[in-house]
Each structure stands twice: as structure tokens, then as C-alpha cells.
Design an enzyme around this catalytic site. Structure first.
Site, short mmCIF file in Angstrom:
data_model
loop_
_atom_site.label_atom_id
_atom_site.label_comp_id
_atom_site.label_asym_id
_atom_site.label_seq_id
_atom_site.Cartn_x
_atom_site.Cartn_y
_atom_site.Cartn_z
N HIS A 1 4.94 0.06 -0.18
CA HIS A 1 5.53 -0.71 0.78
C HIS A 1 4.72 -1.87 1.42
O HIS A 1 3.76 -1.71 1.24
CB HIS A 1 6.26 0.20 1.92
N HIS B 1 0.88 -1.13 0.08
CA HIS B 1 0.01 0.03 -0.17
C HIS B 1 0.81 1.17 0.10
O HIS B 1 2.19 1.15 0.41
CB HIS B 1 -0.98 0.02 1.31
N ASP C 1 0.80 5.07 1.79
CA ASP C 1 0.19 5.78 2.98
C ASP C 1 -0.62 7.21 2.40
O ASP C 1 -0.11 7.78 1.39
CB ASP C 1 1.27 6.12 3.86
#
Length: 332
Positions: A274, A218, A220
Site C-alpha cells: 500500500h 510498502h 507492514d
């Protein structure tokens, strides 16, 4: 609503096999998606000269969307205390932790939880967490903060104060890297109303770590994420179509560019994809602080960066709207 906690499962009866809901599809499993060998993420010292810092941070955020920051001025003693109080919370009996249970389905995100986002194929991540706001003071609800250990509040408030300084410095350097005045990015992510959100991630030992993920791939939704882990590695970042493992560097801040900085920079800085792996023998923990705009802030490419040659690559919307779309996996 009874939620099955990963920590209770991991330390409960002899668990030799993962329950099916934790087993990732084959193309996501760590055993099938090994990281690139011999590649290291950028490491930047805040003690460098100003001009060198602007250049290095600009390069890292354009090419990686990620770097490790050392010499940032937060004392190792404070980082150690922050980690101690977080570990103490998770050591409490299950019924004590449940007093802080959150309920994201009703919009109550703060507190103790196990699953953060709707995952389309309903696989579950191997992680429990504690999430709460740290800043600005007007948005903080100390009632939801852990009461045990009793030093939790004092330590976390001190860490918040130090992290606000580092955030200011980074936003200034990132602004200058775009050829703008130092204050520009901070003013667009809320100025002194910028939100700092603490998420303590707890990844217990996992019987089959090669089949599970602590956190799935995903980016952030924050502007920046500043994270300190314990010494159990697991974070991997995506670079040039490969996963790259991030080695542990004591007392370094792991700096992630989030979606809002990518949008504001009109794509010059990259929000880093990440994921987090888990360990068979040891508990991995991380303390992630999301630096995010207030919900009403309008976020779009900075006008100074947009012209006929460089049209806007992203739409402009409130951060609240962005969050809603991200949480519900809707197109932006």
C-alpha cells in the site's frame, strides 16, 4: 540533529513548488500511476454471523490482504476523541513538538519524527508522525507520550483497551479461516505480550501532490495493522497489478494484513502492498496501530500448514531479526 519537519515546511513561507528531495521518480509519481476506476475494497461487518465472518475475512485476506471493518464495537465518540487529541498535539508550536523528537539512527524510534526507514535513493516522504508503544504495559514509556493535550493518555489507553479486543477477535477468525483452533495465531504472535504500536501520521497540504507520496509503497512488518483515517482520502492498495483507491468510510477500521501473518499462514493470507497520497488543499491524518509480536518471538510458517504438498515458503526467524532486515532493506 536538526531535522526539517514537513509540517513546518508546508505551513511556512509561500511554498509553490516541491523541494527536489520530495519529488518521486517518474514511475512512482501519482500522476503516472493512477488507480483503477470502479473497484472497491471489501467491507466486512463484525455483526455478521460467525461462520459468515470466517469466510468473508479469509477471502478478503487471501485475495486483498485488506478490508474495511465496521460494527467493530469501538464507539464513534472514542474514535473522535482519539483524533482530537492527535490533532491537538500537531497544532502545538514547533519547539514544543521538538521536545519529543526521536532518533531512529540510534534505535530511538518512539517520539516525534519525520523519516522512518532508509530509502535507497534518499527521497523523503511528505509526512511527520508520532510513534509510541501502547501495549503491553511492561513496554510502555509514558514519558514519551504527548503531555499536551492532558487528555491524551486517558483517551489513548481507552482506545488501546478496545483495540486489543478487536485484535483478539480478528486473530481468532483468521485462525479459523486457516482451519485451525481459534487461539493458534494469537499464541504465535505473543499471546498477551503482543505489542500495539501507535503511529499518528500527519500529511500536510502539498503544493504538487501529483509528484510526491505521503508514504511510499510498502508492506507492514506487523502481524496486523488497524488504522483510522480522517476524512481526506489518500490510501491506495495494490491488487492484481493495479492501485485501488480506498474510499473513506466513517468510523470503519482499515485492516491491513502484515508480513508476520503472511509468514505464519505460509502465504495463504497476503501482506498488502500500500501507499499514501497527499492533498493540495487539506491535511490528511491517520492513526495506524501496528499489532506486532514481541521481538524474541520466533515467526515462521505454522507447522500445521506445512507438509510435503505444501512446503514452507518462508524461513523462520525472530521478529527482531525480521525487523532488522526490513529496516535495512536486506533480503529475508
Amino acid at each position: 540533529m536538526e531535522v526539517e519537519r514537513v509540517q513546518a515546511l508546508a505551513f511556512g513561507a509561500d511554498l509553490n513548488e516541491l523541494p527536489a528531495k520530495f519529488i518521486r521518480p517518474a514511475h512512482e509519481r501519482p500522476e503516472n500511476t493512477k488507480p483503477l476506476e470502479g473497484v472497491s475494497v471489501p467491507v466486512i461487518s463484525l455483526a455478521e454471523s460467525h461462520d459468515v465472518l470466517v469466510k468473508e475475512i479469509c477471502k478478503a485476506c487471501s485475495e486483498w490482504g485488506f478490508f474495511l471493518l465496521k460494527d467493530h464495537g469501538i464507539s464513534p465518540g472514542l474514535i473522535e476523541k482519539l483524533q482530537e487529541v492527535g490533532i491537538e498535539f500537531f497544532k502545538q508550536p514547533q519547539e514544543e513538538k521538538e521536545k519529543y523528537a526521536n532518533d531512529p539512527s540510534t534505535g530511538k524510534f518512539e517520539g516525534y519524527g519525520t523519516k522512518m526507514t532508509k530509502n535507497l535513493d534518499e527521497k523523503v516522504e511528505w509526512v511527520d508522525y508520532f510513534f509510541h508503544l501502547m501495549s503491553p504495559p511492561s513496554n510502555v514509556n509514558h514519558q514519551i507520550w504527548p503531555q499536551t493535550p492532558s487528555s491524551y493518555r486517558e483517551v489513548t489507553e481507552e482506545y488501546n483497551k478496545e483495540l486489543l479486543k478487536v485484535t483478539d477477535t480478528l486473530l481468532e477468525l483468521l485462525s479459523e479461516g486457516l482451519g485451525l483452533e481459534g487461539k493458534v495465531l494469537k499464541s504465535h504472535v505473543g499471546g498477551d505480550e503482543i505489542e500495539l504500536e501507535m503511529k499518528i501520521n500527519m500529511y500536510p497540504p502539498c503544493p504538487q501532490p501529483q509528484l510526491a507520496l505521503g508514504v511510499e509503497p510498502h508492506t507492514d512488518m506487523s502481524a496486523l495493522t488497524l488504522l483510522v483515517p480522517n476524512d481526506v482520502p489518500g490510501l491506495q492498495v495494490w491488487k492484481d497489478d493495479n492501485w485501488v483507491a480506498v474510499d473513506y468510510l466513517p468510523n470503519a477500521l482499515f485492516v491491513h494484513v502484515g508480513d508476520q501473518i503472511e509468514v505464519l499462514s505460509n502465504g495463504k493470507y497476503k501482506s498488502v502492498l500500500h501507499r499514501s497520497l497527499v492533498n493540495k488543499e487539506r491535511t490528511r491524518m491517520s492513526w495506524a496501530v501496528f499489532c506486532a509480536p514481541p521481538h524474541e518471538a520466533m515467526i515462521g510458517p505454522l507447522p500445521e500448514l506445512v507438509d510435503e504438498q505444501n512446503p514452507a515458503k518462508y524461513s523462520t526467524k525472530t521478529f527482531a531479526e525480521y525487523r532488522h532486515r526490513k529496516f535495512n532493506k536486506l533480503p529475508q
